[in-house]
Design a protein around this motif. Sequence first.
Motif, mmCIF file in Angstrom:
data_model
loop_
_atom_site.group_PDB
_atom_site.id
_atom_site.type_symbol
_atom_site.label_atom_id
_atom_site.label_comp_id
_atom_site.label_asym_id
_atom_site.label_seq_id
_atom_site.Cartn_x
_atom_site.Cartn_y
_atom_site.Cartn_z
ATOM 1 N N GLY A 87 13.093 7.408 13.581
ATOM 2 C CA GLY A 87 11.702 7.710 13.884
ATOM 3 C C GLY A 87 10.839 6.468 13.775
ATOM 4 N N GLU A 88 9.526 6.673 13.651
ATOM 5 C CA GLU A 88 8.602 5.537 13.643
ATOM 6 C C GLU A 88 8.337 5.012 12.236
ATOM 7 N N ALA A 89 7.666 5.815 11.408
ATOM 8 C CA ALA A 89 7.257 5.359 10.078
ATOM 9 C C ALA A 89 7.058 6.566 9.172
ATOM 10 N N PRO A 90 7.129 6.364 7.866
ATOM 11 C CA PRO A 90 6.904 7.481 6.936
ATOM 12 C C PRO A 90 5.456 7.956 6.976
ATOM 13 N N GLY A 91 5.268 9.241 6.717
ATOM 14 C CA GLY A 91 3.940 9.799 6.517
ATOM 15 C C GLY A 91 3.709 10.020 5.032
ATOM 16 N N ILE A 147 9.874 1.605 10.677
ATOM 17 C CA ILE A 147 9.047 1.063 9.601
ATOM 18 C C ILE A 147 9.408 1.781 8.300
ATOM 19 N N PRO A 148 9.797 1.069 7.251
ATOM 20 C CA PRO A 148 10.197 1.740 6.010
ATOM 21 C C PRO A 148 9.055 2.015 5.038
ATOM 22 N N TRP A 149 7.834 1.564 5.373
ATOM 23 C CA TRP A 149 6.696 1.768 4.478
ATOM 24 C C TRP A 149 5.579 2.500 5.217
ATOM 25 N N ARG A 150 4.935 3.423 4.528
ATOM 26 C CA ARG A 150 3.874 4.211 5.153
ATOM 27 C C ARG A 150 2.649 3.346 5.465
ATOM 28 N N PRO A 151 2.191 3.328 6.711
ATOM 29 C CA PRO A 151 0.937 2.648 7.030
ATOM 30 C C PRO A 151 -0.231 3.409 6.398
ATOM 31 N N THR A 205 0.811 -1.218 0.000
ATOM 32 C CA THR A 205 0.000 0.000 0.000
ATOM 33 C C THR A 205 0.845 1.268 0.000
ATOM 34 N N ALA A 206 2.154 1.120 0.139
ATOM 35 C CA ALA A 206 3.046 2.286 0.139
ATOM 36 C C ALA A 206 3.509 2.595 -1.282
ATOM 37 N N SER A 207 3.862 3.843 -1.517
ATOM 38 C CA SER A 207 4.357 4.237 -2.836
ATOM 39 C C SER A 207 5.779 3.761 -3.062
ATOM 40 N N ARG A 208 6.571 3.794 -1.995
ATOM 41 C CA ARG A 208 7.969 3.391 -2.125
ATOM 42 C C ARG A 208 8.552 3.045 -0.760
ATOM 43 N N THR A 209 9.713 2.433 -0.782
ATOM 44 C CA THR A 209 10.432 2.104 0.447
ATOM 45 C C THR A 209 11.221 3.331 0.901
ATOM 46 N N VAL A 210 11.010 3.736 2.144
ATOM 47 C CA VAL A 210 11.727 4.882 2.709
ATOM 48 C C VAL A 210 12.853 4.326 3.577
ATOM 49 N N PHE A 211 14.052 4.324 3.045
ATOM 50 C CA PHE A 211 15.157 3.635 3.711
ATOM 51 C C PHE A 211 16.015 4.555 4.572
ATOM 52 N N GLU A 212 16.448 5.683 4.017
ATOM 53 C CA GLU A 212 17.404 6.512 4.749
ATOM 54 C C GLU A 212 17.455 7.913 4.156
#
Length: 254
Positions: free
Chosen positions: A109-113, A152-156, A90-97
């Motif tokens: 932090g916790e997870a991408p917005g 978490i590397p993917w936006r919930p 469900t995420a657009s992309r992996t947010v790694f660093e």
Amino acid sequence: MVQQLTPDQIEALLVFYRDAGVDVALDETAIDRFAEGEAELAARQRAAAGEPPPPKAAVLAAREAARSATDLDALKAILEAFDGCALKATASRTVFEDGARQARVMFVGEAPGRDEDLAGKPFVGRSGQLLDRMLAAIGLDRNTNAYIANVIPWRPPGNRTPTPQEIAICEPFIRRQIELKNPDLLVCVGAPSTETLMGLKGIMKSRGRLQPYQLGERQIQAIATLHPAYLLRSPIAKRLAWRDLLTIKAVLER
């Protein structure tokens, strides 16, 4: 007659909109937000149809995959290929660093917005802008001497709180990322990161205190601080965050 605004007035108006939380402009054509929600639901259903591994199997697969990474680039590639967490669908992309890999300090932090999901980088929205100002206050910036990631590397979906299962699946990856990054100081930003990585509950009680963090055979220091999103909602707490920043600065100056 329509009054023409000066550049200063336009800038002031945009700042007002930003502080009020406005993050999208109205277009000339209508946008069906219900359709957007249906698309997100359909994505979740597609993820469910793919039958990701059962929770325990997914956690074990994550541990094995993370352990196999020999450097940060390898870990990023492994994470992007990992399908054991439904959030990825469900995420657009992996947010790694983001930031400088050679930095001595690592912020988690916790997870991408929404903004992070679109940009593919952690802390780029309003919270990220505040974090950048906080870092600058103690001589840090993500381009030269600060490194940033998320548990978490993917936006919930809908920016909801990640479930314990999702955290358990993603935890091996962030712990391996910390090991490969090998910082001198780990900063857990917000309660979820603090609880996951430092095992401490209650951010108000946990923040500001240096704790040992075992990094393989090496022991480093870790500290928890308040999340910028909380500071935007409760500006009075910035004084507490400032104390944490001074502690971080003191550690890095040793």
